[in-house]
Write an enzyme that holds these catalytic residues in place. Structure first.
Site, mmCIF file in Angstrom:
data_model
loop_
_atom_site.group_PDB
_atom_site.id
_atom_site.type_symbol
_atom_site.label_atom_id
_atom_site.label_comp_id
_atom_site.label_asym_id
_atom_site.label_seq_id
_atom_site.Cartn_x
_atom_site.Cartn_y
_atom_site.Cartn_z
ATOM 1 C CG ASP A 57 -6.862 -38.630 23.401
ATOM 2 O OD1 ASP A 57 -8.118 -38.673 23.036
ATOM 3 O OD2 ASP A 57 -6.390 -37.490 23.589
ATOM 4 N N GLY A 93 -11.633 -39.415 24.454
ATOM 5 C CA GLY A 93 -12.607 -38.134 24.359
ATOM 6 C C GLY A 93 -13.874 -38.656 24.502
ATOM 7 C CE LYS A 120 -14.620 -32.693 12.879
ATOM 8 N NZ LYS A 120 -13.791 -33.791 13.182
ATOM 9 C CG PHE A 173 -13.376 -40.884 17.793
ATOM 10 C CD1 PHE A 173 -14.874 -40.603 17.416
ATOM 11 C CD2 PHE A 173 -13.052 -42.026 18.034
ATOM 12 C CE1 PHE A 173 -15.787 -41.595 17.799
ATOM 13 C CE2 PHE A 173 -13.937 -43.039 18.070
ATOM 14 C CZ PHE A 173 -15.292 -42.996 17.819
ATOM 15 C CE1 TYR A 212 -15.054 -29.560 14.775
ATOM 16 C CE2 TYR A 212 -17.058 -28.751 14.443
ATOM 17 C CZ TYR A 212 -16.264 -29.888 14.621
ATOM 18 O OH TYR A 212 -16.905 -31.217 14.794
ATOM 19 C CB SER A 253 -19.773 -32.247 12.206
ATOM 20 O OG SER A 253 -20.731 -31.231 12.838
ATOM 21 C CB ALA A 254 -25.147 -31.989 11.421
ATOM 22 C CG ASN A 272 -18.315 -23.461 23.918
ATOM 23 O OD1 ASN A 272 -18.257 -22.496 24.460
ATOM 24 N ND2 ASN A 272 -17.197 -24.381 23.657
ATOM 25 C CG ASN A 280 -11.056 -31.283 25.122
ATOM 26 O OD1 ASN A 280 -11.269 -30.579 25.900
ATOM 27 N ND2 ASN A 280 -12.354 -31.633 24.173
ATOM 28 N N GLY A 283 -24.304 -17.226 14.447
ATOM 29 C CA GLY A 283 -23.891 -18.357 13.599
ATOM 30 C C GLY A 283 -24.900 -19.458 14.038
HETATM 31 P P1 NAD Z 1 -13.368 -34.685 22.466
HETATM 32 O O1 NAD Z 1 -12.600 -33.548 22.490
HETATM 33 O O2 NAD Z 1 -14.200 -35.297 23.775
HETATM 34 O O3 NAD Z 1 -12.456 -36.023 21.944
HETATM 35 C C1 NAD Z 1 -11.406 -35.814 20.750
HETATM 36 C C2 NAD Z 1 -10.084 -36.175 21.485
HETATM 37 O O4 NAD Z 1 -9.049 -36.133 20.313
HETATM 38 C C3 NAD Z 1 -9.605 -35.823 22.695
HETATM 39 O O5 NAD Z 1 -9.429 -36.762 23.715
HETATM 40 C C4 NAD Z 1 -8.058 -35.060 22.338
HETATM 41 O O6 NAD Z 1 -7.326 -35.021 23.598
HETATM 42 C C5 NAD Z 1 -7.845 -35.985 20.986
HETATM 43 N N1 NAD Z 1 -6.811 -34.957 20.396
HETATM 44 C C6 NAD Z 1 -7.146 -34.046 19.642
HETATM 45 N N2 NAD Z 1 -6.238 -33.617 18.848
HETATM 46 C C7 NAD Z 1 -5.438 -34.653 18.811
HETATM 47 C C8 NAD Z 1 -4.086 -34.988 18.357
HETATM 48 N N3 NAD Z 1 -3.554 -34.094 17.400
HETATM 49 N N4 NAD Z 1 -3.623 -36.192 18.625
HETATM 50 C C9 NAD Z 1 -3.997 -36.959 19.494
HETATM 51 N N5 NAD Z 1 -5.160 -36.808 20.018
HETATM 52 C C10 NAD Z 1 -5.837 -35.592 19.843
HETATM 53 O O7 NAD Z 1 -14.566 -34.519 21.138
HETATM 54 P P2 NAD Z 1 -15.542 -35.536 20.791
HETATM 55 O O8 NAD Z 1 -16.985 -34.767 21.289
HETATM 56 O O9 NAD Z 1 -15.557 -36.753 21.419
HETATM 57 O O10 NAD Z 1 -15.398 -35.483 19.438
HETATM 58 C C11 NAD Z 1 -15.002 -36.715 18.565
HETATM 59 C C12 NAD Z 1 -15.007 -36.162 17.132
HETATM 60 O O11 NAD Z 1 -16.402 -35.974 16.658
HETATM 61 C C13 NAD Z 1 -14.062 -34.738 16.865
HETATM 62 O O12 NAD Z 1 -13.622 -35.128 15.583
HETATM 63 C C14 NAD Z 1 -15.433 -34.012 16.712
HETATM 64 O O13 NAD Z 1 -15.128 -32.911 15.939
HETATM 65 C C15 NAD Z 1 -16.339 -34.897 16.131
HETATM 66 N N6 NAD Z 1 -17.814 -34.349 16.456
HETATM 67 C C16 NAD Z 1 -18.123 -34.163 17.719
HETATM 68 C C17 NAD Z 1 -19.529 -33.488 17.802
HETATM 69 C C18 NAD Z 1 -20.039 -33.225 19.113
HETATM 70 O O14 NAD Z 1 -20.910 -32.335 19.466
HETATM 71 N N7 NAD Z 1 -19.191 -33.664 20.394
HETATM 72 C C19 NAD Z 1 -20.293 -33.107 16.864
HETATM 73 C C20 NAD Z 1 -19.882 -33.380 15.671
HETATM 74 C C21 NAD Z 1 -18.608 -34.114 15.451
HETATM 75 N N1 UFG Z 2 -28.157 -23.007 23.151
HETATM 76 C C1 UFG Z 2 -28.675 -22.226 23.985
HETATM 77 N N2 UFG Z 2 -28.004 -21.922 25.363
HETATM 78 C C2 UFG Z 2 -26.794 -22.530 25.635
HETATM 79 C C3 UFG Z 2 -26.165 -23.401 24.510
HETATM 80 C C4 UFG Z 2 -27.047 -23.546 23.456
HETATM 81 O O1 UFG Z 2 -29.862 -21.747 23.989
HETATM 82 O O2 UFG Z 2 -26.108 -22.187 26.518
HETATM 83 C C5 UFG Z 2 -28.994 -23.390 22.083
HETATM 84 C C6 UFG Z 2 -28.320 -22.943 20.734
HETATM 85 O O3 UFG Z 2 -28.652 -21.686 20.105
HETATM 86 C C7 UFG Z 2 -28.634 -24.073 19.777
HETATM 87 C C8 UFG Z 2 -29.052 -25.196 20.563
HETATM 88 O O4 UFG Z 2 -29.229 -24.732 22.094
HETATM 89 O O5 UFG Z 2 -30.167 -23.618 19.210
HETATM 90 C C9 UFG Z 2 -27.726 -26.265 20.444
HETATM 91 O O6 UFG Z 2 -26.614 -25.512 20.612
HETATM 92 P P1 UFG Z 2 -25.459 -26.529 20.961
HETATM 93 O O7 UFG Z 2 -24.146 -25.581 21.153
HETATM 94 O O8 UFG Z 2 -25.466 -27.590 21.925
HETATM 95 O O9 UFG Z 2 -25.325 -27.066 19.538
HETATM 96 P P2 UFG Z 2 -24.999 -26.790 18.063
HETATM 97 O O10 UFG Z 2 -26.054 -27.270 17.233
HETATM 98 O O11 UFG Z 2 -24.959 -25.237 18.077
HETATM 99 O O12 UFG Z 2 -23.624 -27.251 17.615
HETATM 100 C C10 UFG Z 2 -23.039 -28.519 17.896
HETATM 101 C C11 UFG Z 2 -21.565 -28.905 17.994
HETATM 102 C C12 UFG Z 2 -20.895 -28.397 16.732
HETATM 103 C C13 UFG Z 2 -21.483 -29.023 15.511
HETATM 104 C C14 UFG Z 2 -22.942 -28.938 15.478
HETATM 105 C C15 UFG Z 2 -23.594 -30.049 14.425
HETATM 106 O O13 UFG Z 2 -21.462 -27.710 19.063
HETATM 107 O O14 UFG Z 2 -19.638 -28.538 16.847
HETATM 108 O O15 UFG Z 2 -23.681 -29.443 16.539
HETATM 109 O O16 UFG Z 2 -23.088 -31.221 14.665
HETATM 110 F F1 UFG Z 2 -20.929 -28.666 14.390
#
Ligand code: NAD
Ligand code: UFG
Length: 337
Positions: free
Chosen positions: A31, A10, A152, A80, A148, A124-125, A197, A35, A293
Site C-alpha cells: 500500500d 484500506g 472500474k 484492492f 471512477y 463495483s456495482a 461522502n 488513503n 448522479g
Molecule cells: P480504501 O481507500 O480504504 O483502500 C484502498 C487502498 O489502496 C488504500 O489503502 C490506498 O492507500 C491504497 N492505494 C490507492 N492507490 C494506490 C497505489 N497507486 N499504490 C498503492 N496503494 C494504493 O478503499 P476500500 O473501500 O477499501 O476499497 C477497496 C477497493 O474496492 C477499491 O478499489 C474500491 O474502488 C473498491 N470498491 C469500494 C467500494 C466501497 O464502497 N468502499 C465499493 C465498490 C468498490
Molecule cells: N445518502 C444520503 N445522505 C448522505 C449520504 C448518502 O441520503 O449523507 C444516500 C444517497 O443518496 C444514496 C444512499 O444514501 O441513496 C447511499 O449513498 P452512498 O454514498 O453511501 O453510496 P452510493 O450507493 O451512492 O455509492 C457507493 C460508493 C460508490 C460505488 C457505489 C456502488 O460510494 O463508490 O456504492 O458500489 F460505486
C-alpha cells in the site's frame, strides 16, 4: 506461496487480510498509504496475533513493485488498490485514470512476468449505471457515469482481454454493492478523511455527536418511502467472499464476474431506523435536495456467488449498524484516535 494484497491497509483490504490470516494463508501486502494509515498493520496484528509482511509501495512505481515479486513467492493477487471517491474523480479525472489504470497495468505485467496469473479484482456495482430493473444480475448491461466508475469498467475489460490473449490467467471480478460495518473487535473499520461522502460513515458521526444531523438526499425517488435504496453488505461478509474467490481462482482459469451483495435493498430511512434500533441512538435528519448522479434503486441478485463461489452474506442490517457504531465509538477520530 503467497497472495499479494494491494491496497491492503484500506477499509476492505484490512478486513480481508484478517479473514485470510484466519484461514492460514500466506500474504504479502502493499500500500502507499494515500488513503490509509500504517497503524492498521498493528491493529491487524492485535486481532490475529500475526504480523503480515508489508511493503510501502506505490503501484505506479514499477521497479519498487518488482522488488516485492523478487523477494517473495507470489502466485496470486487480490487487487484492492485504487482511488474510490466519485466526486473527486470528476474533479481530478487524470489522477484517477492514471492511478487506477497505470497501477493495474504495472501489477498485471508483473503478475504475468512472475507466473502469478491469478487475480481477484475489486469492481463495483457502479458498472451497472442506472439499471433498468432490480435485482441486478451479472449479465445486465454495463455503463458508467463518472471517471471512477469508468476506471472500474475499463479494468474489467482489460482483465478480460488479458485472459483472451493468455488462457493461463484466472480472473475473478467481484462487483461490490455497498460495504459498511466493521470488524466486531472495533479495531479496524472505515476511516474517511474529512466529511464522509457515504451514508453509514456520516450516520456514525451523527451518532457520536461529531455532526449535527444527517442530510437525506431526496425523498422523491421511485422507492417504497421515496429515499434511495441500496444493498448494504457487512465488510466482513465481503472480506470472506475474497477467500472463496481466491480458492476458486486456484482451481480454474477463465474470467468470471460476481455480484457481492446481500440481495436485499434498504432505503436511507430504513437504515436510519435500523441504526436507531441497533444502537439505541437517535439520528436526527433533514430531507435535502437530491445528490446529482444518485439513482433510485440498486441491489444485487447474488445467486451466482452462492452457486459458483459457495458464498452468501451472513450478517443482517442490525449487525452492520451495531459494528459500524462500535468502531466509531471506540475510534471517534478514526485511526488518529
Ligand atoms: P480504501 O481507500 O480504504 O483502500 C484502498 C487502498 O489502496 C488504500 O489503502 C490506498 O492507500 C491504497 N492505494 C490507492 N492507490 C494506490 C497505489 N497507486 N499504490 C498503492 N496503494 C494504493 O478503499 P476500500 O473501500 O477499501 O476499497 C477497496 C477497493 O474496492 C477499491 O478499489 C474500491 O474502488 C473498491 N470498491 C469500494 C467500494 C466501497 O464502497 N468502499 C465499493 C465498490 C468498490
Ligand atoms: N445518502 C444520503 N445522505 C448522505 C449520504 C448518502 O441520503 O449523507 C444516500 C444517497 O443518496 C444514496 C444512499 O444514501 O441513496 C447511499 O449513498 P452512498 O454514498 O453511501 O453510496 P452510493 O450507493 O451512492 O455509492 C457507493 C460508493 C460508490 C460505488 C457505489 C456502488 O460510494 O463508490 O456504492 O458500489 F460505486
Amino acid at each position: 506461496m503467497s497472495i499479494l494484497i494491494t491496497g491492503g491497509t484500506g477499509f476492505i483490504g484490512s478486513h480481508t487480510i484478517v479473514e485470510l490470516l484466519a484461514a492460514g494463508r500466506e500474504l504479502v501486502v502493499v500500500d502507499n498509504f494515500c488513503n490509509s494509515k500504517p497503524c492498521v498493520l498493528d491493529r491487524i496484528e492485535q486481532i490475529t496475533g500475526k504480523r503480515v509482511k508489508f511493503y510501502e509501495v506505490d503501484l505506479l512505481d514499477y521497479d519498487g513493485l518488482e522488488k516485492v515479486f523478487q523477494e517473495n513467492e507470489i502466485d496470486s493477487c487480490i487487487h484492492f488498490a485504487g482511488l474510490k471517491a466519485v466526486g473527486e474523480s470528476c474533479a481530478q479525472p487524470l489522477r484517477y485514470y492514471h492511478n487506477n489504470l497505470t497501477g493495474t497495468f504495472n501489477l498485471c505485467a508483473l503478475l504475468s512476468k512472475y507466473g502469478a496469473k491469478r487475480i481477484v479484482f475489486s469492481s463495483s456495482a457502479t458498472v451497472y449505471g442506472n439499471p433498468a430493473s432490480v435485482p441486478i444480475r451479472e449479465d445486465f448491461p454495463l455503463s458508467t457515469t463518472n471517471p471512477y466508475g469508468e476506471t472500474k469498467l475499463m479494468i474489467e475489460r482489460i482483465l478480460k482481454d488479458i485472459y483472451e490473449a493468455d488462457h493461463e490467467w484466472s480472473v475473478s471480478i467481484l462487483r461490490y454493492f455497498n460495504p459498511i460495518g466493521a470488524h466486531s473487535s472495533g479495531l479496524i473499520g472505515e476511516d474517511p478523511q474529512g466529511i464522509p461522502n457515504n451514508l453509514l460513515p456520516y450516520i456514525t458521526q451523527v451518532a457520536s455527536g461529531k455532526r449535527e444531523f444527517l442530510s437525506v438526499f431526496g425523498n422523491d425517488y421511485n422507492t417504497h418511502d421515496g429515499t434511495g435504496v441500496r444493498d448494504y453488505i457487512h465488510v466482513v461478509d465481503l472480506a470472506r467472499a475474497h477467500l472463496k474467490a481466491i480458492e476458486l481462482a486456484e482451481t480454474v482459469t477463465g474470467v468470471d464476474y460476481f455480484n457481492i451483495g446481500t440481495g436485499t435493498g434498504y432505503s436511507v430511512l430504513d437504515i436510519v431506523n435500523a441504526y436507531e434500533k441497533a444502537t439505541g441512538k437517535k439520528i436526527p435528519y433533514k430531507i435535502t435536495p437530491r445528490r446529482p448522479g444518485d439513482i433510485d434503486m440498486c441491489y444485487a441478485d447474488p445467486t451466482k456467488a452462492y452457486e459458483k463461489l459457495g458464498w452468501r452474506a451472513q450478517y443482517g442490517i442490525e449487525e452492520m449498524c451495531r459494528d459500524a457504531n462500535n468502531w466509531q465509538m471506540k475510534n471517534p477520530n478514526g485511526y488518529d484516535s
